[in-house]
Design an enzyme around this catalytic site. Sequence first.
Site, short mmCIF file in Angstrom:
data_model
loop_
_atom_site.label_atom_id
_atom_site.label_comp_id
_atom_site.label_asym_id
_atom_site.label_seq_id
_atom_site.Cartn_x
_atom_site.Cartn_y
_atom_site.Cartn_z
N ASP A 70 3.28 4.45 -6.22
CA ASP A 70 3.76 5.81 -6.51
C ASP A 70 2.60 6.79 -6.35
OD1 ASP A 70 5.67 7.68 -7.07
OD2 ASP A 70 5.54 7.49 -9.23
N GLU B 258 1.69 9.20 -1.95
CA GLU B 258 2.63 8.10 -1.80
C GLU B 258 2.12 7.10 -0.75
OE1 GLU B 258 5.20 7.48 -3.58
OE2 GLU B 258 5.92 9.37 -4.44
N ASP C 29 9.52 4.94 -4.58
CA ASP C 29 10.55 5.97 -4.73
C ASP C 29 10.41 7.05 -3.66
OD1 ASP C 29 8.37 7.50 -5.52
OD2 ASP C 29 8.96 7.63 -7.62
#
Length: 233
Positions: free
Chosen positions: A14, A53, A80
């Site tokens: 993340d 990311e 995500d």
Amino acid sequence: MEKKSSQPIILYTDGACSGNPGPGGWGSILLSPKGYVVELGGAEKESTNNRMELMAAIAGLEWLKERKELTTKQVNIYTDSKYFIQGLESWIYGWKKNGWKNSEGNPVANQDLWQRIDLLQRDFSLKLEYVPGHQGVPGNERCDRIAVAYSKGEVVRLFQGEYGSYSIDLTAPTSGSTKKANPYYLSYVGGQIYRDESWAECEKRVKGRAGAKYKKLKSSSEEDILLKSWGAK
């Protein structure tokens, strides 16, 4: 020669940015088939959320590339970031064909990081899985906390050790689903493996027993890794 593992390496990633652009941070968690957990984190003074990311995935894969003892090249990445998934599974082929130019003929954003990922994916068999952010997936939530802390210049204690001693459940979630399975407790007492539906049952079993080990799980998909970390057969 060490036998190759049929289980993949699990990599949660993340990124975060305090302002976009602004100070950025990234976090990664690796779980090996042998039940060893490594947390990684880092920061950039001036960055974007997308860059962070990508850096989370790069850092995890670069750490793995340096491990000569790996028994598998299969890495399941839980992220995500749809930007990362679409970029690696689709867009990157057109970018490379067009000399790292996008559909409008402009240089690809974050080209330096995409090129690093492109080289790294040649060393591994990657499977990208989308997990919804901030929806209670423990591995994703922990990576987010690491990333946010680094973006703010805060001190983070990163874990390295056996999965049995790790407080975060890295059970692989169902792709794209936020449905939560009923948790249960796995324990290893006196050379025997037990599964209990409640903490009260597990506590009664392990309390006062020397060498007893236990952990709360959400599904059985990571049991083999956990049991290996305990030395249980």
